[in-house]
Design a protein around this motif. Structure first.
Motif, PDB file in Angstrom:
ATOM      1  N   ILE A  84       0.935  -1.148  -0.111  1.00 13.14           N
ATOM      2  CA  ILE A  84      -0.106   0.033  -0.181  1.00 13.14           C
ATOM      3  C   ILE A  84       0.768   0.919   0.139  1.00 13.14           C
ATOM      4  O   ILE A  84       1.824   1.320   0.827  1.00 13.14           O
ATOM      5  N   GLU A  85       0.497   2.047  -0.764  1.00 16.19           N
ATOM      6  CA  GLU A  85       1.312   3.436  -1.044  1.00 16.19           C
ATOM      7  C   GLU A  85       0.413   4.615  -1.208  1.00 16.19           C
ATOM      8  O   GLU A  85      -0.764   4.522  -1.521  1.00 16.19           O
ATOM      9  N   PRO A  86       0.768   5.651  -0.555  1.00 15.29           N
ATOM     10  CA  PRO A  86      -0.014   6.884  -0.568  1.00 15.29           C
ATOM     11  C   PRO A  86       0.246   7.609  -1.996  1.00 15.29           C
ATOM     12  O   PRO A  86       1.119   7.644  -2.246  1.00 15.29           O
ATOM     13  N   VAL A  87      -0.913   8.258  -2.571  1.00 13.23           N
ATOM     14  CA  VAL A  87      -0.805   8.962  -3.774  1.00 13.23           C
ATOM     15  C   VAL A  87      -1.458  10.560  -3.464  1.00 13.23           C
ATOM     16  O   VAL A  87      -2.327  10.447  -2.615  1.00 13.23           O
ATOM     17  N   LEU A  88      -0.783  11.470  -4.140  1.00 13.87           N
ATOM     18  CA  LEU A  88      -1.443  12.918  -3.605  1.00 13.87           C
ATOM     19  C   LEU A  88      -1.887  13.400  -4.907  1.00 13.87           C
ATOM     20  O   LEU A  88      -1.285  13.296  -6.043  1.00 13.87           O
ATOM     21  N   LEU A  89      -2.982  14.041  -4.602  1.00 15.20           N
ATOM     22  CA  LEU A  89      -3.310  14.843  -5.727  1.00 15.20           C
ATOM     23  C   LEU A  89      -4.242  16.028  -5.430  1.00 15.20           C
ATOM     24  O   LEU A  89      -4.312  16.275  -4.287  1.00 15.20           O
ATOM     25  N   ASN A  90      -4.858  16.957  -6.418  1.00 20.36           N
ATOM     26  CA  ASN A  90      -5.605  18.059  -6.043  1.00 20.36           C
ATOM     27  C   ASN A  90      -6.691  17.749  -5.659  1.00 20.36           C
ATOM     28  O   ASN A  90      -7.551  16.990  -6.295  1.00 20.36           O
ATOM     29  N   THR A  91      -7.111  18.135  -4.483  1.00 17.20           N
ATOM     30  CA  THR A  91      -8.675  18.057  -3.830  1.00 17.20           C
ATOM     31  C   THR A  91      -9.875  18.520  -4.970  1.00 17.20           C
ATOM     32  O   THR A  91     -10.672  17.611  -5.198  1.00 17.20           O
ATOM     33  N   VAL A  92      -9.871  19.723  -5.054  1.00 15.34           N
ATOM     34  CA  VAL A  92     -11.074  20.251  -5.723  1.00 15.34           C
ATOM     35  C   VAL A  92     -11.086  19.832  -7.094  1.00 15.34           C
ATOM     36  O   VAL A  92     -12.397  19.393  -7.572  1.00 15.34           O
ATOM     37  N   ASP A  93      -9.980  19.289  -7.723  1.00 14.83           N
ATOM     38  CA  ASP A  93     -10.145  18.829  -9.279  1.00 14.83           C
ATOM     39  C   ASP A  93     -10.413  17.350  -9.080  1.00 14.83           C
ATOM     40  O   ASP A  93     -10.714  16.719 -10.250  1.00 14.83           O
ATOM     41  N   ASN A  94     -10.360  16.724  -8.183  1.00  7.04           N
ATOM     42  CA  ASN A  94     -10.803  15.365  -8.152  1.00  7.04           C
ATOM     43  C   ASN A  94     -11.780  14.869  -7.101  1.00  7.04           C
ATOM     44  O   ASN A  94     -11.700  13.796  -6.472  1.00  7.04           O
ATOM     45  N   ARG A  95     -12.682  15.715  -6.870  1.00  3.61           N
ATOM     46  CA  ARG A  95     -13.868  15.425  -5.846  1.00  3.61           C
ATOM     47  C   ARG A  95     -14.704  14.234  -6.344  1.00  3.61           C
ATOM     48  O   ARG A  95     -14.862  13.466  -5.285  1.00  3.61           O
ATOM     49  N   GLU A  96     -14.940  14.062  -7.245  1.00  2.50           N
ATOM     50  CA  GLU A  96     -15.752  12.817  -7.708  1.00  2.50           C
ATOM     51  C   GLU A  96     -15.070  11.857  -7.624  1.00  2.50           C
ATOM     52  O   GLU A  96     -15.631  10.693  -7.190  1.00  2.50           O
ATOM     53  N   MET A  97     -13.808  11.538  -8.009  1.00  8.76           N
ATOM     54  CA  MET A  97     -12.875  10.492  -7.654  1.00  8.76           C
ATOM     55  C   MET A  97     -12.763  10.056  -6.248  1.00  8.76           C
ATOM     56  O   MET A  97     -12.857   8.932  -5.687  1.00  8.76           O
ATOM     57  N   LEU A  98     -12.298  11.099  -5.638  1.00  8.57           N
ATOM     58  CA  LEU A  98     -12.120  10.906  -4.084  1.00  8.57           C
ATOM     59  C   LEU A  98     -13.131  10.533  -3.246  1.00  8.57           C
ATOM     60  O   LEU A  98     -13.454   9.881  -2.506  1.00  8.57           O
ATOM     61  N   ALA A  99     -14.581  10.798  -3.780  1.00  2.00           N
ATOM     62  CA  ALA A  99     -15.642  10.350  -3.102  1.00  2.00           C
ATOM     63  C   ALA A  99     -15.847   8.895  -3.222  1.00  2.00           C
ATOM     64  O   ALA A  99     -16.722   8.403  -2.184  1.00  2.00           O
ATOM     65  N   GLN A 100     -15.108   8.139  -3.975  1.00  2.00           N
ATOM     66  CA  GLN A 100     -15.207   6.669  -3.970  1.00  2.00           C
ATOM     67  C   GLN A 100     -13.969   6.006  -3.301  1.00  2.00           C
ATOM     68  O   GLN A 100     -13.998   4.777  -3.159  1.00  2.00           O
ATOM     69  N   MET A 101     -13.183   6.742  -2.554  1.00  2.00           N
ATOM     70  CA  MET A 101     -12.164   6.395  -1.895  1.00  2.00           C
ATOM     71  C   MET A 101     -11.863   6.899  -0.439  1.00  2.00           C
ATOM     72  O   MET A 101     -11.999   8.118  -0.470  1.00  2.00           O
ATOM     73  N   PRO A 102     -11.380   6.210   0.348  1.00  2.00           N
ATOM     74  CA  PRO A 102     -10.544   6.600   1.751  1.00  2.00           C
ATOM     75  C   PRO A 102      -9.739   7.672   1.464  1.00  2.00           C
ATOM     76  O   PRO A 102      -8.670   7.295   0.439  1.00  2.00           O
ATOM     77  N   HIS A 103      -9.674   8.593   2.007  1.00  2.00           N
ATOM     78  CA  HIS A 103      -8.659   9.824   1.697  1.00  2.00           C
ATOM     79  C   HIS A 103      -8.389  10.684   2.784  1.00  2.00           C
ATOM     80  O   HIS A 103      -9.418  10.693   3.826  1.00  2.00           O
ATOM     81  N   ARG A 104      -7.557  11.472   3.096  1.00  9.01           N
ATOM     82  CA  ARG A 104      -7.475  12.732   3.799  1.00  9.01           C
ATOM     83  C   ARG A 104      -6.847  13.800   3.372  1.00  9.01           C
ATOM     84  O   ARG A 104      -6.213  13.985   2.300  1.00  9.01           O
ATOM     85  N   LYS A 105      -7.196  15.154   3.708  1.00  6.67           N
ATOM     86  CA  LYS A 105      -6.806  16.180   3.110  1.00  6.67           C
ATOM     87  C   LYS A 105      -5.334  16.718   3.788  1.00  6.67           C
ATOM     88  O   LYS A 105      -4.940  16.426   4.930  1.00  6.67           O
ATOM     89  N   MET A 106      -4.629  17.482   3.031  1.00 10.58           N
ATOM     90  CA  MET A 106      -3.409  18.017   3.389  1.00 10.58           C
ATOM     91  C   MET A 106      -3.207  19.196   2.408  1.00 10.58           C
ATOM     92  O   MET A 106      -3.051  19.444   1.192  1.00 10.58           O
ATOM     93  N   ALA A 107      -3.378  20.416   3.214  1.00  7.31           N
ATOM     94  CA  ALA A 107      -3.560  21.804   2.617  1.00  7.31           C
ATOM     95  C   ALA A 107      -4.693  21.715   1.444  1.00  7.31           C
ATOM     96  O   ALA A 107      -5.890  21.247   1.922  1.00  7.31           O
ATOM     97  N   ASP A 108      -4.482  21.995   0.312  1.00  2.24           N
ATOM     98  CA  ASP A 108      -5.180  21.898  -0.720  1.00  2.24           C
ATOM     99  C   ASP A 108      -5.335  20.574  -1.537  1.00  2.24           C
ATOM    100  O   ASP A 108      -6.005  20.532  -2.596  1.00  2.24           O
ATOM    101  N   LEU A 109      -4.927  19.672  -0.972  1.00  5.20           N
ATOM    102  CA  LEU A 109      -4.111  18.428  -1.503  1.00  5.20           C
ATOM    103  C   LEU A 109      -5.133  17.217  -0.913  1.00  5.20           C
ATOM    104  O   LEU A 109      -5.516  17.596   0.307  1.00  5.20           O
ATOM    105  N   SER A 110      -5.046  16.019  -1.401  1.00  5.44           N
ATOM    106  CA  SER A 110      -5.570  15.072  -0.703  1.00  5.44           C
ATOM    107  C   SER A 110      -4.642  13.676  -0.831  1.00  5.44           C
ATOM    108  O   SER A 110      -4.254  13.566  -1.965  1.00  5.44           O
ATOM    109  N   ILE A 111      -4.788  12.930  -0.004  1.00  2.00           N
ATOM    110  CA  ILE A 111      -4.103  11.750   0.165  1.00  2.00           C
ATOM    111  C   ILE A 111      -5.119  10.401  -0.054  1.00  2.00           C
ATOM    112  O   ILE A 111      -5.758  10.452   0.505  1.00  2.00           O
ATOM    113  N   PHE A 112      -4.599   9.468  -1.304  1.00  2.00           N
ATOM    114  CA  PHE A 112      -5.558   8.269  -1.123  1.00  2.00           C
ATOM    115  C   PHE A 112      -4.432   7.316  -1.295  1.00  2.00           C
ATOM    116  O   PHE A 112      -3.381   7.383  -1.104  1.00  2.00           O
TER     117      PHE A 112
END
Length: 323
Positions: A108-136
Motif C-alpha cells: 500500500i502506497e499513498p498518492v497525492l493529488l489536488n482535492t478540488v479537481d478530483n472531488r468525484e473520484m475521491l468520493a469513492q475512496m478513503p482519503h485525507r486532506k493536506m492543505a489543498d491536496l488529498s492523500i488516497f
C-alpha cells in the motif's frame, strides 16, 4: 464524436490479428475511466478467462502515434505487445489474495493529488486532506521483471471488506515508503544530466549525513521524487522524509509542485518572492504539464511543528483562496 473511442473500437475488433494464438479467447471491452483532475480516458479492458486480472490499456497515446504518422500495423503490434507484458505481470497476482489485507498491506502506497479537481473520484475512496491536496491509497504490486507494475486504487468497498480504517491505511502506507531506498532528492542539474546519460550522477541527498556539505546546498533547485518517477509527489505526505529535507535546508525552503510525479525544493535564501514563484508554477502548469499530471497552482512550505506542508499565502491567487 469521440475519435479516440472510435479508434479503440477498431483496435478491439482487429487486435487478435496481432496476438499469439494462445490469446485467441481474450475478449475486449471498451470503457471510459475517470482519471486524475477530472480527465476521462478511453481504455480497452482485456479479459482472459484463464487470468484473474483484466489489464486496461488506454488508447490516447496510441491514437496520437497514428496522428503523428506511425504505421497502423506497427501501432497495433505495440498495443498487442503491451497487453502481453501487462498480462504476464498480472499472473503473479492472485485474485483471492487481493481480498486478504494481510497480503496486500505490504504494497500500500499513498498518492497525492489536488482535492478540488478530483472531488468525484475521491468520493469513492478513503482519503485525507493536506492543505489543498488529498492523500488516497493504492496497492502497487512489485515489479515482475519486465518494468510493468500492476496497481489497484483502494476504494471504500475494499476498506469495508478488509475491516480497516482510513487511519490504518495511512499508517501502513507511510510506513511502507518512509525508509524506502528508492526515495530520492537530487540537484536539478544532476537530474537534467541524467536525461542525457540515463543515470543520476550526483548524491542522493536523502542519504546524506546531517551537516554534510551544507554550504553546497544553499543554491539551485532540488528534485524530490522516487527512482520510478511515478507519483513521487506523495513523498510530501511522509513526515520522516520531509523532516530529513528540513534538516538539509535549515534556513527554510519552498516546495514547487512540478507534477504529481515530482516536486522541486527551492532554498529560501534564493531570494525569489513567493508571489513570483506561484506565477511561475501556474505558467508551467498551463504550458508544459499535462492536465492529468498537474498537482497544484501554488507554492508550499514545511510546518515543522505540525510535520505537514502548508500553502504559502503570497503564492495563491485570490480566487483560489476563496474556494
Amino acid at each position: 464524436m469521440n475519435t479516440v473511442k472510435v479508434f479503440a473500437e477498431g483496435v478491439a475488433k482487429q487486435i487478435h490479428d496481432y496476438l499469439p494464438a494462445e490469446y485467441g479467447n481474450v475478449r475486449c471491452k471498451i470503457q471510459e475511466n475517470l482519471k486524475n483532475n477530472g480527465v476521462r480516458l478511453v481504455g480497452i479492458e482485456f479479459h482472459n478467462p484463464d487470468s484473474t486480472v483484466s489489464p486496461v490499456l488506454y488508447m490516447e497515446s496510441y491514437y496520437e502515434d497514428i496522428k503523428q504518422g506511425k504505421e497502423v500495423g506497427i501501432v497495433m503490434q505495440d498495443i498487442a505487445n503491451s497487453y502481453i507484458q501487462h498480462e504476464r505481470s498480472s499472473r503473479a497476482i492472485d485474485e483471492h489474495s487481493l481480498m486478504d489485507y494481510e497480503y496486500v498491506r505490504q504494497w500500500i502506497e499513498p498518492v497525492l493529488l489536488n482535492t478540488v479537481d478530483n472531488r468525484e473520484m475521491l468520493a469513492q475512496m478513503p482519503h485525507r486532506k493536506m492543505a489543498d491536496l488529498s492523500i488516497f491509497y493504492s496497492v502497487v504490486f512489485p515489479d515482475q521483471g519486465d518494468d510493468m507494475r500492476a496497481s489497484m486504487k483502494i476504494k471504500n468497498g475494499h476498506m469495508a471488506y478488509w475491516g480497516v480504517s482510513e487511519q490504518d491505511l495511512y499508517t501502513q502506507a507511510i510506513s511502507n515508503i518512509e525508509s524506502r531506498e528508492t526515495n530520492t532528492l537530487f540537484p536539478m542539474d544532476s537530474v537534467l544530466a541524467a536525461m542525457l546519460t540515463g543515470r543520476e550522477n550526483g548524491q542522493n541527498l536523502l542519504k546524506a549525513t546531517p551537516g554534510e556539505n551544507m554550504q553546497s546546498l544553499m543554491g539551485g533547485m532540488y528534485v524530490l521524487t522516487n527512482e520510478q518517477k511515478t507519483y513521487g509527489a506523495s513523498l510530501l505526505a511522509v513526515p520522516g522524509i520531509m523532516g530529513k529535507v528540513d534538516q538539509l535546508f535549515p534556513e527554510g525552503y519552498y516546495i514547487l509542485p512540478s507534477s504529481i510525479h515530482e516536486t522541486i525544493i527551492l532554498p529560501k535564501p534564493c531570494g525569489v518572492p513567493a508571489k513570483e514563484l506561484g506565477e511561475m508554477v501556474r505558467d508551467i502548469n498551463r504550458t508544459r504539464v499535462n492536465r492529468e499530471e498537474r498537482l497544484s497552482d501554488c507554492v508550499y512550505e514545511y510546518d515543522k511543528e505540525k510535520s505537514a506542508i502548508r500553502q504559502v499565502p503570497e503564492s495563491v491567487r485570490r480566487r483560489e483562496m476563496e474556494r
